[in-house]
Design a protein around this motif. Sequence first.
Motif, PDB file in Angstrom:
ATOM      1  N   SER A 201     -64.404 -26.188 -35.730  1.00 40.28           N
ATOM      2  CA  SER A 201     -63.944 -26.876 -36.942  1.00 40.28           C
ATOM      3  C   SER A 201     -65.003 -27.841 -37.465  1.00 40.28           C
ATOM      4  CB  SER A 201     -62.639 -27.624 -36.658  1.00 40.28           C
ATOM      5  OG  SER A 201     -61.589 -26.717 -36.389  1.00 40.28           O
ATOM      6  N   GLY A 202     -65.603 -28.614 -36.561  1.00 40.61           N
ATOM      7  CA  GLY A 202     -66.662 -29.523 -36.974  1.00 40.61           C
ATOM      8  C   GLY A 202     -67.934 -28.793 -37.363  1.00 40.61           C
ATOM      9  N   CYS A 203     -68.235 -27.738 -36.622  1.00 41.68           N
ATOM     10  CA  CYS A 203     -69.446 -26.949 -36.881  1.00 41.68           C
ATOM     11  C   CYS A 203     -69.406 -26.333 -38.270  1.00 41.68           C
ATOM     12  CB  CYS A 203     -69.580 -25.874 -35.800  1.00 41.68           C
ATOM     13  SG  CYS A 203     -70.984 -24.764 -36.031  1.00 41.68           S
ATOM     14  N   PHE A 204     -68.307 -25.656 -38.607  1.00 43.26           N
ATOM     15  CA  PHE A 204     -68.254 -24.960 -39.887  1.00 43.26           C
ATOM     16  C   PHE A 204     -68.095 -25.929 -41.050  1.00 43.26           C
ATOM     17  CE2 PHE A 204     -66.045 -22.064 -43.020  1.00 43.26           C
ATOM     18  CZ  PHE A 204     -67.215 -21.416 -43.385  1.00 43.26           C
ATOM     19  N   SER A 205     -67.359 -27.017 -40.853  1.00 42.81           N
ATOM     20  CA  SER A 205     -67.243 -27.991 -41.941  1.00 42.81           C
ATOM     21  C   SER A 205     -68.611 -28.585 -42.273  1.00 42.81           C
ATOM     22  CB  SER A 205     -66.247 -29.096 -41.588  1.00 42.81           C
ATOM     23  OG  SER A 205     -66.654 -29.817 -40.445  1.00 42.81           O
ATOM     24  N   SER A 229     -60.382 -29.426 -45.109  1.00 37.60           N
ATOM     25  CA  SER A 229     -59.340 -28.561 -44.550  1.00 37.60           C
ATOM     26  C   SER A 229     -59.804 -27.901 -43.262  1.00 37.60           C
ATOM     27  CB  SER A 229     -58.945 -27.496 -45.573  1.00 37.60           C
ATOM     28  OG  SER A 229     -58.372 -28.079 -46.727  1.00 37.60           O
ATOM     29  N   VAL A 230     -61.077 -27.528 -43.218  1.00 38.68           N
ATOM     30  CA  VAL A 230     -61.627 -26.919 -42.007  1.00 38.68           C
ATOM     31  C   VAL A 230     -61.694 -27.948 -40.882  1.00 38.68           C
ATOM     32  CG1 VAL A 230     -63.707 -25.902 -40.983  1.00 38.68           C
ATOM     33  CG2 VAL A 230     -62.900 -25.122 -43.229  1.00 38.68           C
ATOM     34  N   ALA A 231     -62.220 -29.118 -41.202  1.00 35.85           N
ATOM     35  CA  ALA A 231     -62.351 -30.172 -40.187  1.00 35.85           C
ATOM     36  C   ALA A 231     -60.989 -30.625 -39.671  1.00 35.85           C
ATOM     37  CB  ALA A 231     -63.115 -31.359 -40.762  1.00 35.85           C
ATOM     38  N   GLY A 232     -59.971 -30.529 -40.517  1.00 32.40           N
ATOM     39  CA  GLY A 232     -58.640 -31.002 -40.146  1.00 32.40           C
ATOM     40  C   GLY A 232     -57.695 -29.893 -39.715  1.00 32.40           C
TER      41      GLY A 232
END
Length: 240
Positions: A201-205, A229-232
Motif C-alpha cells: 500500500s505504501g509502495c504503490f501510493s 485510497s491506496v495508502a488507506g
Amino acid sequence: MSHGIWTPENFGWIAVPRNRSNVPSAEEVAGMNNEFYSDPMDAWPVTDVTDKARDYAQQHLSKETYNHSMRVFCYGIYIIQHYFPEYHSKDFFETWALTCLFHDIGTTDENMSNTHMSFEFQGGLLALKKLQEFGAHKIQAESVAEAIIRHQDPGETGTVSAMVQMIQIATEFDNMGLQPHLVGREVIESVTARLPRMGWSGCFSSTILKEIRLKPWCHTTALENFAESVAGNELMRPYE
C-alpha cells in the motif's frame, strides 16, 4: 503451441458494461456457494509465452510489484471461477496471466523515466511489442495491451473488454480493497501468505505520487484521491 481456431472472444475481446452491472452485487454473492475449492495458482497456464513473460517480469519488476501482479492473477482467477464461467478457456487464462504480469511494467524506474507518456499507455505499447516477440498471437497481445492501457479507466458509460474489466476489478481489489464481497477473507490469507504484500500500500501510493510529480498530465490524475485510497487500504492493512 497450438490454440486451434483463433477466436477473439477467447482472448477477452467481449464487450461488457464499463459500469460493471454484469458483476454480482454483495447481495447476489451472499446467495451463492463461494467455497474456496482450489488454489488459484493451479490455474496458472504453463506455456512458452507465459514462461518468457514471467521471466521478463521477474527481471524487470521490483519484488513488491511482481508479487502484486501475481496476487492480481490469483484474485482474478478466483473471481472468474466463481462468477464468470463463460471465461473458462485456456486462451483466456493465458491472456489473463500475461495481462497481470505486464499491467504495471510502465511503473519501473527505467520505463517511467524514458517516456513522457502515462505509465499505462507506455506499458500497453511495450507489452504489445514484447508479447509478439515471445510468440503471442497478435489478437492476444492486443487484448493485453488494451487491458493495460485501460486498467485505470473505470466509469459509468460505454463498454470495455472482458479483459479490461477483470484487470480493473482485480487491481482495485488488491490496491484499494474495492468490491470486497467478490473474494473471501480465506482467499486473501492464502494468497498473501504465498505472495506477501511487503508494504504494498505504501509502495504503490509512492509510485502514484512519483508519476504525478514527474508527469502532471498523466492519466493517473483522473483518479480522485487515488494515492490516498491506496495508502488507506483498510481491507489489506492486516496483511501489509
